[in-house]
Design an enzyme around this catalytic site. Structure first.
Site, PDB file in Angstrom:
ATOM      1  N   ASP A 113       2.197  -7.102   2.519  1.00  0.00           N
ATOM      2  CA  ASP A 113       1.001  -6.342   2.881  1.00  0.00           C
ATOM      3  C   ASP A 113       1.416  -5.079   3.636  1.00  0.00           C
ATOM      4  OD1 ASP A 113      -1.606  -5.541   3.150  1.00  0.00           O
ATOM      5  OD2 ASP A 113      -2.148  -6.979   4.697  1.00  0.00           O
ATOM      6  N   ASP A 119      -9.000  -5.033  -2.668  1.00  0.00           N
ATOM      7  CA  ASP A 119      -8.278  -5.303  -1.421  1.00  0.00           C
ATOM      8  C   ASP A 119      -8.679  -4.336  -0.314  1.00  0.00           C
ATOM      9  OD1 ASP A 119      -6.161  -6.817   0.002  1.00  0.00           O
ATOM     10  OD2 ASP A 119      -5.303  -4.820   0.176  1.00  0.00           O
ATOM     11  N   HIS A 166       0.857  -1.183   0.000  1.00  0.00           N
ATOM     12  CA  HIS A 166       0.000   0.000   0.000  1.00  0.00           C
ATOM     13  C   HIS A 166       0.898   1.240   0.000  1.00  0.00           C
ATOM     14  CE1 HIS A 166      -3.636  -2.384   0.965  1.00  0.00           C
ATOM     15  NE2 HIS A 166      -2.759  -3.156   1.592  1.00  0.00           N
ATOM     16  N   ASN A 219      -5.301  -7.163   9.350  1.00  0.00           N
ATOM     17  CA  ASN A 219      -6.420  -7.921   8.797  1.00  0.00           C
ATOM     18  C   ASN A 219      -5.973  -8.624   7.519  1.00  0.00           C
ATOM     19  OD1 ASN A 219      -9.022  -8.900   8.443  1.00  0.00           O
ATOM     20  ND2 ASN A 219      -9.747  -7.072   7.388  1.00  0.00           N
TER      21      ASN A 219
END
Length: 435
Positions: free
Chosen positions: A309, A153, A63, A282
């Site tokens: 992630d 996502d 991200h 998560n």
């Protein structure tokens, strides 16, 4: 400019190489790989004993937050973190603001990546407009603009029919659908894994079945459509069972596991610091049986990739009550040391398998350049120092955010250097490598 990397151990599973080789870099590409290569007109770089040359690592789940959340991360700071972590390329998720559901957003991200001129950036587009799960995004335009996959996502694709259509359309353009697998009705307002530690701390739980239901749905639809389905950040042993069954049946399913899911368990919720929001992600940290299943899947080949992630959040956002804190941690600069220490040195996998997980398979799944040191390939190279001592210091991370549960950890193994398109963009001073 020519540069000859001389005498280093080369681990290149795609070409079946694990031994001493020279690598000649000519400009942006690999010119030759072999023994005792001539070095006329080339700058010679002697590779010290103990260093290992690998095809550039690719993180397929990052991200970067830009556009819209630049207080957490930008394309420039995220790619600086990537090269410091040994990654020559990253694939960035679409949950920006605005969502990357439009070619203009994709173009903006790629323009920012060109300005930063660090790690390569491969945008991933949204499945649906605004990731709201109602209307399909224009997948053809996203592909044309430079997207390499699609996902909503942060949210599972809202309905089975929408996921089916996404799989069908993505297949037309040779792209996988990447799915954040969960059943929202079963997740509810849960914030941690449902189990002993959730009950002890009074936190609402999310069972592993919540994720596995999403995996099973995706597997069935991948079988129906014949399309490529990729399970993001897998964490539950029931999910792994579903993936194994799918692979045995010849269904086009792949999966990734994040380092925090093969190193930590939900016991970290209570110790060393109870309610530390840097343990909130998560899918959540799960119990030991799930963590051990992820390790088994990595070892036996069921797991295809390690992906971080990488989810940066500002200090103030994480410094709140556990229920209110956002999910996610940074991971670009900790993934390689954790993989070397907890997988390779622990005797669970060989170094060549680690390279498959971090380079060969991500390139294959996303259908992007890289994953090998073949002659003519882009000179994207990660040099690792398997025995260097690493102490993770959150304050020194290149990422704009510092939210990590691994602060202070001492590990064996790290990154020596990162080369992108023939350019050395990061060199670890502790390895005394002269690039």
């Amino acid at each position: 400019m020519k540069r000859l990397l001389k005498g280093g151990r080369v681990v290149d599973p795609a070409n079946g190489i694990d031994g001493v080789r020279d690598i000649l870099i000519d400009g942006e590409r690999i010119a030759r790989v072999g023994l005792n290569l001539p070095f006329d007109a080339a700058t010679v770089v002697e590779i010290a004993d103990g260093l290992v040359i690998c095809p550039g690592f690719i993180d397929m789940h990052v991200h970067l937050r830009e556009p819209g959340q630049e207080h957490k991360e930008t394309v420039a700071t995220g790619t600086a973190s990537a090269v410091a972590g040994g990654f020559t390329a990253v694939a960035c998720m679409p949950n920006t603001n605005p969502v990357n559901d439009d070619a203009n957003v994709t173009t903006y991200i790629l323009d920012k990546a060109r300005e930063a001129n660090l790690a390569r950036v491969y945008p991933i587009g949204a499945v649906s407009k605004g990731s709201r799960g109602e209307l399909l995004a224009d997948i053809a335009d996203l592909k044309k603009a430079g997207c390499v996959a699609i996902t909503d996502d942060g949210h599972p694709t809202k309905t089975a029919i929408l996921l089916r259509r996404a799989l069908e359309y993505a297949a037309m353009f040779g792209m996988p659908v990447i799915e954040h697998c969960e059943d929202p009705s079963l997740k509810g307002d849960g914030v941690v894994h449902e189990g002993y530690w959730a009950a002890s701390l009074g936190l609402r739980g999310i069972p592993g079945a919540c994720e596995a239901l999403g995996v099973e749905r995706g597997v069935l639809l991948a079988e129906l459509t014949g399309s490529a389905f990729h399970v993001a950040h897998m964490s539950a042993r029931a999910s792994l069972r579903a993936v194994r069954r799918a692979k045995e049946a010849g269904i086009r399913v792949t999966c990734e596991v994040a380092p925090h899911h093969f190193t930590l368990t939900d016991e970290a919720l209570a110790a060393p610091i109870a309610y530390d929001t840097n343990t909130k992600m998560n899918p959540p940290l799960r119990e030991a049986a799930d963590r051990d299943a992820m390790l088994d899947g990595i070892a036996d080949g069921s797991v295809d990739a390690i992906a971080t992630d990488h989810a940066p959040h500002h200090y103030d956002e994480k410094k709140v009550e556990y229920d209110r804190a956002p999910f996610g941690i940074v991971g670009l600069e900790t993934a390689v040391p954790l993989s070397l220490d907890r997988l390779v040195h622990a005797g669970r996998i060989r170094l060549s398998r680690m390279v498959e997980l971090l380079s060969v398979n991500p390139a294959r799944i996303l259908n992007v350049p890289g994953g090998s040191l073949s002659e003519g390939a882009p000179a994207d190279i990660t040099i690792i120092a398997p025995d260097v001592k690493v102490k993770i210091d959150a304050g020194k991370l290149r990422s704009r955010s510092k939210n990590t549960p691994f602060d202070g950890w001492e590990l064996r193994g790290g990154v020596a250097a990162t080369i992108v398109g023939g350019r050395p963009l990061y060199v670890n001073a502790d390895t005394r490598l002269a690039l």
